[in-house]
Structures are given as structure tokens and as C-alpha cells.
Enzyme design. Structure first.
Site, PDB file in Angstrom:
ATOM      1  N   ILE A  15      -7.948  -5.855   6.566  1.00 39.77           N
ATOM      2  CA  ILE A  15      -7.490  -5.318   7.856  1.00 39.77           C
ATOM      3  C   ILE A  15      -8.666  -4.850   8.715  1.00 39.77           C
ATOM      4  CG2 ILE A  15      -7.033  -2.884   7.235  1.00 39.77           C
ATOM      5  CD1 ILE A  15      -4.828  -5.238   9.342  1.00 39.77           C
ATOM      6  N   SER A  37     -18.656   0.680   2.909  1.00 45.28           N
ATOM      7  CA  SER A  37     -17.855  -0.018   1.899  1.00 45.28           C
ATOM      8  C   SER A  37     -18.662  -0.068   0.616  1.00 45.28           C
ATOM      9  CB  SER A  37     -17.531  -1.443   2.379  1.00 45.28           C
ATOM     10  OG  SER A  37     -16.189  -1.765   2.157  1.00 45.28           O
ATOM     11  N   ARG A  38     -17.963  -0.161  -0.516  1.00 45.30           N
ATOM     12  CA  ARG A  38     -18.708  -0.212  -1.778  1.00 45.30           C
ATOM     13  C   ARG A  38     -19.423  -1.551  -1.924  1.00 45.30           C
ATOM     14  NH1 ARG A  38     -13.808   0.626  -5.632  1.00 45.30           N
ATOM     15  NH2 ARG A  38     -13.282  -1.137  -4.300  1.00 45.30           N
ATOM     16  N   LYS A  92      -2.085   2.693   7.755  1.00 48.07           N
ATOM     17  CA  LYS A  92      -0.793   2.978   7.126  1.00 48.07           C
ATOM     18  C   LYS A  92      -0.821   2.475   5.691  1.00 48.07           C
ATOM     19  CE  LYS A  92       1.287  -0.203   6.149  1.00 48.07           C
ATOM     20  NZ  LYS A  92       1.149  -1.460   5.293  1.00 48.07           N
ATOM     21  N   ASP A 170       4.624  -1.633   0.703  1.00 47.38           N
ATOM     22  CA  ASP A 170       3.436  -1.681   1.573  1.00 47.38           C
ATOM     23  C   ASP A 170       3.792  -2.377   2.886  1.00 47.38           C
ATOM     24  OD1 ASP A 170       0.403  -1.454   2.085  1.00 47.38           O
ATOM     25  OD2 ASP A 170       0.819  -3.584   2.335  1.00 47.38           O
TER      26      ASP A 170
HETATM   27  P1  NAP Z   1      -8.085  -4.888   1.186  1.00 44.58           P
HETATM   28  O1  NAP Z   1      -8.328  -6.237   1.784  1.00 44.58           O
HETATM   29  O2  NAP Z   1      -7.951  -4.759  -0.292  1.00 44.58           O
HETATM   30  O3  NAP Z   1      -9.262  -3.960   1.722  1.00 44.58           O
HETATM   31  C1  NAP Z   1      -9.406  -2.617   1.357  1.00 44.58           C
HETATM   32  C2  NAP Z   1     -10.888  -2.332   1.177  1.00 44.58           C
HETATM   33  O4  NAP Z   1     -11.038  -0.982   0.784  1.00 44.58           O
HETATM   34  C3  NAP Z   1     -11.498  -3.183   0.071  1.00 44.58           C
HETATM   35  O5  NAP Z   1     -12.086  -4.352   0.595  1.00 44.58           O
HETATM   36  C4  NAP Z   1     -12.512  -2.272  -0.562  1.00 44.58           C
HETATM   37  O6  NAP Z   1     -13.811  -2.581  -0.085  1.00 44.58           O
HETATM   38  C5  NAP Z   1     -12.157  -0.859  -0.081  1.00 44.58           C
HETATM   39  N1  NAP Z   1     -11.849   0.024  -1.201  1.00 44.58           N
HETATM   40  C6  NAP Z   1     -12.288   1.285  -1.357  1.00 44.58           C
HETATM   41  N2  NAP Z   1     -11.836   1.830  -2.486  1.00 44.58           N
HETATM   42  C7  NAP Z   1     -11.079   0.896  -3.068  1.00 44.58           C
HETATM   43  C8  NAP Z   1     -10.339   0.874  -4.276  1.00 44.58           C
HETATM   44  N3  NAP Z   1     -10.298   1.914  -5.115  1.00 44.58           N
HETATM   45  N4  NAP Z   1      -9.659  -0.253  -4.566  1.00 44.58           N
HETATM   46  C9  NAP Z   1      -9.690  -1.324  -3.748  1.00 44.58           C
HETATM   47  N5  NAP Z   1     -10.391  -1.342  -2.584  1.00 44.58           N
HETATM   48  C10 NAP Z   1     -11.073  -0.244  -2.257  1.00 44.58           C
HETATM   49  O7  NAP Z   1      -6.782  -4.226   1.805  1.00 44.58           O
HETATM   50  P2  NAP Z   1      -6.229  -4.356   3.301  1.00 44.58           P
HETATM   51  O8  NAP Z   1      -5.231  -5.418   3.368  1.00 44.58           O
HETATM   52  O9  NAP Z   1      -7.353  -4.369   4.271  1.00 44.58           O
HETATM   53  O10 NAP Z   1      -5.398  -2.997   3.376  1.00 44.58           O
HETATM   54  C11 NAP Z   1      -6.027  -1.744   3.511  1.00 44.58           C
HETATM   55  C12 NAP Z   1      -5.031  -0.797   4.125  1.00 44.58           C
HETATM   56  O11 NAP Z   1      -4.648  -1.310   5.404  1.00 44.58           O
HETATM   57  C13 NAP Z   1      -3.739  -0.651   3.315  1.00 44.58           C
HETATM   58  O12 NAP Z   1      -3.280   0.673   3.375  1.00 44.58           O
HETATM   59  C14 NAP Z   1      -2.771  -1.589   4.024  1.00 44.58           C
HETATM   60  O13 NAP Z   1      -1.414  -1.162   3.899  1.00 44.58           O
HETATM   61  C15 NAP Z   1      -3.247  -1.458   5.448  1.00 44.58           C
HETATM   62  N6  NAP Z   1      -2.902  -2.619   6.276  1.00 44.58           N
HETATM   63  C16 NAP Z   1      -3.103  -3.909   5.833  1.00 44.58           C
HETATM   64  C17 NAP Z   1      -2.702  -4.988   6.622  1.00 44.58           C
HETATM   65  C18 NAP Z   1      -2.901  -6.422   6.210  1.00 44.58           C
HETATM   66  O14 NAP Z   1      -2.358  -7.317   6.878  1.00 44.58           O
HETATM   67  N7  NAP Z   1      -3.672  -6.729   5.182  1.00 44.58           N
HETATM   68  C19 NAP Z   1      -2.109  -4.747   7.856  1.00 44.58           C
HETATM   69  C20 NAP Z   1      -1.998  -3.443   8.307  1.00 44.58           C
HETATM   70  C21 NAP Z   1      -2.389  -2.403   7.503  1.00 44.58           C
HETATM   71  P3  NAP Z   1     -15.065  -2.231  -1.033  1.00 44.58           P
HETATM   72  O15 NAP Z   1     -14.772  -2.803  -2.365  1.00 44.58           O
HETATM   73  O16 NAP Z   1     -16.208  -2.879  -0.321  1.00 44.58           O
HETATM   74  O17 NAP Z   1     -15.156  -0.734  -1.038  1.00 44.58           O
END
Ligand code: NAP
Length: 313
Positions: A15, A37-38, A92, A170
Site C-alpha cells: 500500500i 522499513s526493515r 486501516k 482485513d
Molecule cells: P504489506 O505489503 O505486507 O506491507 C507491509 C509492510 O510493513 C511490509 O512490507 C514490511 O516491510 C512492513 N512490516 C513491518 N513490520 C512488519 C511485520 N511484523 N510483518 C510484516 N510486515 C511488516 O501489506 P500492505 O498490503 O501494504 O498492508 C499494510 C496495511 O495497509 C494493512 O493494515 C492493510 O490493511 C492496509 N491496506 C492495504 C491495502 C492493499 O490493497 N494492500 C489497501 C489499503 C490498506 P519491511 O519488511 O521492509 O519492514
């Protein structure tokens, strides 16, 4: 002219890259000054840190942060940001628990900074027109269908299946963020069935019945196993015809009228969120609506858990 708000984005996953960076680049309200980011690397040659402590210890001047990590790790990062006096945008859901978001809201108020619990689906094109049209109508029934293929939309996101990751809630909480905005009265969980795969900690599907104080029935069907056509629809039956809010709030049709066929009907969401974040910072207030998270918490509190077959990605 007002100076841009200096912003760092934390948690550089899907996101952050898909929506936050483009929305920040397109607004004069914010200036991206760092990412955290990590894993990963610098964006556009800007300072890059592996955690928020390193950002706080650096000489980068920051006014605000956007937290795009999974919900389970957001509280600690938000606490650090608030202690620094930085305004905080929470993706969110705003947290993994209600109590931690309330504590963050109180901490932000004590520091006189703005906390924004963002609900991106509320900024989809059809949502405010739907709310306006429904005002004063007699509503007989609401059906929410949110069925998507988790392998397509959440590949490799193991956190979603862990405690506090919410599973199918989610995306389901997005539907509730819209429903709590467009319907005229608060509504309550009456019955919830949660299907949890035997090898996971969060639901893959759920069926919920809600009612409001007048008895209005609201049915919700969530499923992460949907292949083929995907559904993110809310259908509201009223005395003046049926309102259909499809495509996650992006496409509205009323009483049989044609919906505009817009290829990217969610494009206003993140620009809208960043306009709102700038506005609350400049007004010196917070925006923390817990209604969608409360309903999800109540579903987990009262729901019947059914163990279903393992989910292997
Ligand atoms: P994602 O692709 O998994 O990205 C989250 C990032 O957070 C990871 O790349 C990771 O980067 C970091 N992170 C830090 N601590 C972490 C941990 N303990 N476990 C996993 N990752 C960790 O997820 P996302 O889809 O972007 O979603 C993130 C948030 O945005 C969620 O709450 C989701 O509901 C919300 N969201 C997502 C979307 C969508 O379409 N995907 C839309 C709207 C909102 P590092 O490993 O580099 O730290």
C-alpha cells in the site's frame, strides 16, 4: 503559501508503494522527507532508515508520519512517533485492538498532535453521494457482499493470517467503514459465523447479521476464496428503489439508473485521505472513528468459530 508538512512513510509494502507514494507526490500539502522499513532501499535518493528509532535519532526534520505496516506492530511505532511530537496517519485498521487505539488517541491529545485513523474506502467516489441519497429514505434491507481471492490481492502477506491480522476482515472492515458512513443509525452484531482454516489463526470467510435500533437487518457475506469475478458490493433496498454501491464504493447506481463506467473509480481515495490529513493537522484536531473496528471486535467477541479445511497459499 503554507509550507508543506514534512512526512516520513513507515512500512514500505504494497500500500505504501501503490497508493501513498503517488498520492504524496501529487500534493503540495506534503513533502516526503524519508522512508522507514526493515527491508528495501531509499526512495528517490531520500534518507532511508530501518526503524523509527533511527529516524528519530537522525537529523531529518519530520512533522508527520504515515504508518503502513501491518496492524499488529503499529501501536509501538505510533507511540514513538507521538512521543516525538509527530502527527500520525494510521493505515486501516488503526490497530489490532480497540484499547490501543484509544490509548493512542489520548496520547495524541496530550501532545497536541493530530492522529488520523484513516478509512480509505470512505473516500471512494460513490460513498458521499450514497450517504446523501439515503438520508431520510426508509431502508428495508442492506446486503453487503465482499468476496475476493486472497491469493490475488494478498500474496505472501502472512501477517493477515496471524492473530491481529483479521483474515477476511482485513478487506471486510472496508465494507464496514462504508456502511457505518452511509447508513443513518449505528448498528450492532446480532450473529456472526467465522470460518477459520485449521492451519491459520484468522477467518477465511464470515457471515454476519447486524441490526440497527429500528430493527433494520444488515447481512454481510465475506469470503477470501472467491475465484473469477470479485464482489465488493453494498445493496440497500429502500422505499424509493434500490441503491447499489459496487466496486468497493467506487460505483454507485440508484433505482435502476446506469452507473458511470469509470475504469479507476477508486482513484480519489488516497488523494482524499491526504487532503483530510493536512486539514486536521492545520486545524489542530484528530480524526479517530472507531465504529468499523468496534464491529469487527464484536464479531470476534460473539461469533461462532467453525474450523474449516487448511488454507495453503
Ligand atoms: P504489506 O505489503 O505486507 O506491507 C507491509 C509492510 O510493513 C511490509 O512490507 C514490511 O516491510 C512492513 N512490516 C513491518 N513490520 C512488519 C511485520 N511484523 N510483518 C510484516 N510486515 C511488516 O501489506 P500492505 O498490503 O501494504 O498492508 C499494510 C496495511 O495497509 C494493512 O493494515 C492493510 O490493511 C492496509 N491496506 C492495504 C491495502 C492493499 O490493497 N494492500 C489497501 C489499503 C490498506 P519491511 O519488511 O521492509 O519492514
Amino acid at each position: 503559501m503554507t509550507a508543506p508538512i514534512r512526512l516520513a512513510v513507515i512500512g514500505m509494502g504494497k500500500i505504501a508503494h501503490d497508493q501513498h507514494l503517488p498520492a504524496i507526490a501529487a500534493t503540495s500539502n506534503f513533502e516526503l522527507v524519508a522512508t522507514v522499513s526493515r527491508h528495501g532501499e531509499s526512495v528517490n535518493g531520500l534518507p532511508f532508515f530501518h526503524d523509527i528509532a533511527a529516524l528519530a535519532a537522525s537529523d531529518v526534520d519530520v512533522d508527520a508520519v504515515s504508518l503502513c505496516t501491518p496492524p499488529q506492530v503499529r501501536r509501538q511505532i505510533a507511540e514513538t512517533a507521538i512521543a516525538q511530537g509527530w502527527h500520525v496517519f494510521l493505515e486501516k485498521p488503526p490497530g489490532a485492538t480497540l484499547a490501543e487505539v484509544v490509548a493512542l488517541r489520548d496520547a495524541a491529545a496530550a501532545k497536541n498532535i493530530s492522529l488520523f485513523a484513516s478509512w480509505h474506502s470512505r473516500y471512494a467516489d460513490g460513498v458521499e453521494p450514497a450517504r446523501n441519497w439515503l438520508e431520510g429514505r426508509e431502508i428495508a434491507h442492506v446486503a453487503i457482499t465482499w468476496r475476493e481471492d486472497v491469493r490475488v490481492w494478498h500474496p505472501g502477506q502472512d501477517w493477515i493470517w496471524e492473530p491481529g491480522g483479521f483474515g477476511v476482515f482485513d478487506p471486510g472492515i472496508n465494507a464496514l467503514s462504508i456502511a457505518t458512513r452511509i447508513l443513518p443509525r449505528p448498528f450492532f452484531v446480532e450473529k456472526a459465523d467465522l470460518d477459520i482454516p485449521s492451519n491459520r489463526a484468522a477467518p477465511i470467510a464470515a457471515r454476519l447479521s447486524f441490526r440497527d435500533s429500528t430493527g433494520l437487518p444488515i447481512e454481510m457475506d465475506l469470503d477470501f476464496r472467491q475465484e473469477g469475478e470479485q464482489s465488493w458490493d453494498i445493496v440497500v433496498t429502500t422505499d424509493a428503489g434500490t441503491l447499489t454501491l459496487a466496486k468497493g464504493g467506487g460505483q454507485l447506481s440508484i433505482a435502476g439508473g446506469d452507473a458511470p463506467d469509470d475504469a479507476d473509480d477508486l482513484k480519489g481515495e488516497y488523494p482524499g485521505l491526504y487532503r483530510r490529513f493536512a486539514a486536521i493537522i492545520r486545524a489542530g484536531v484528530s480524526d479517530v472513528d472507531l465504529a468499523p473496528l468496534r464491529l469487527v471486535a464484536d464479531a470476534f467477541l460473539t461469533g461462532r468459530i467453525n474450523q474449516v479445511e487448511p488454507f495453503i497459499e
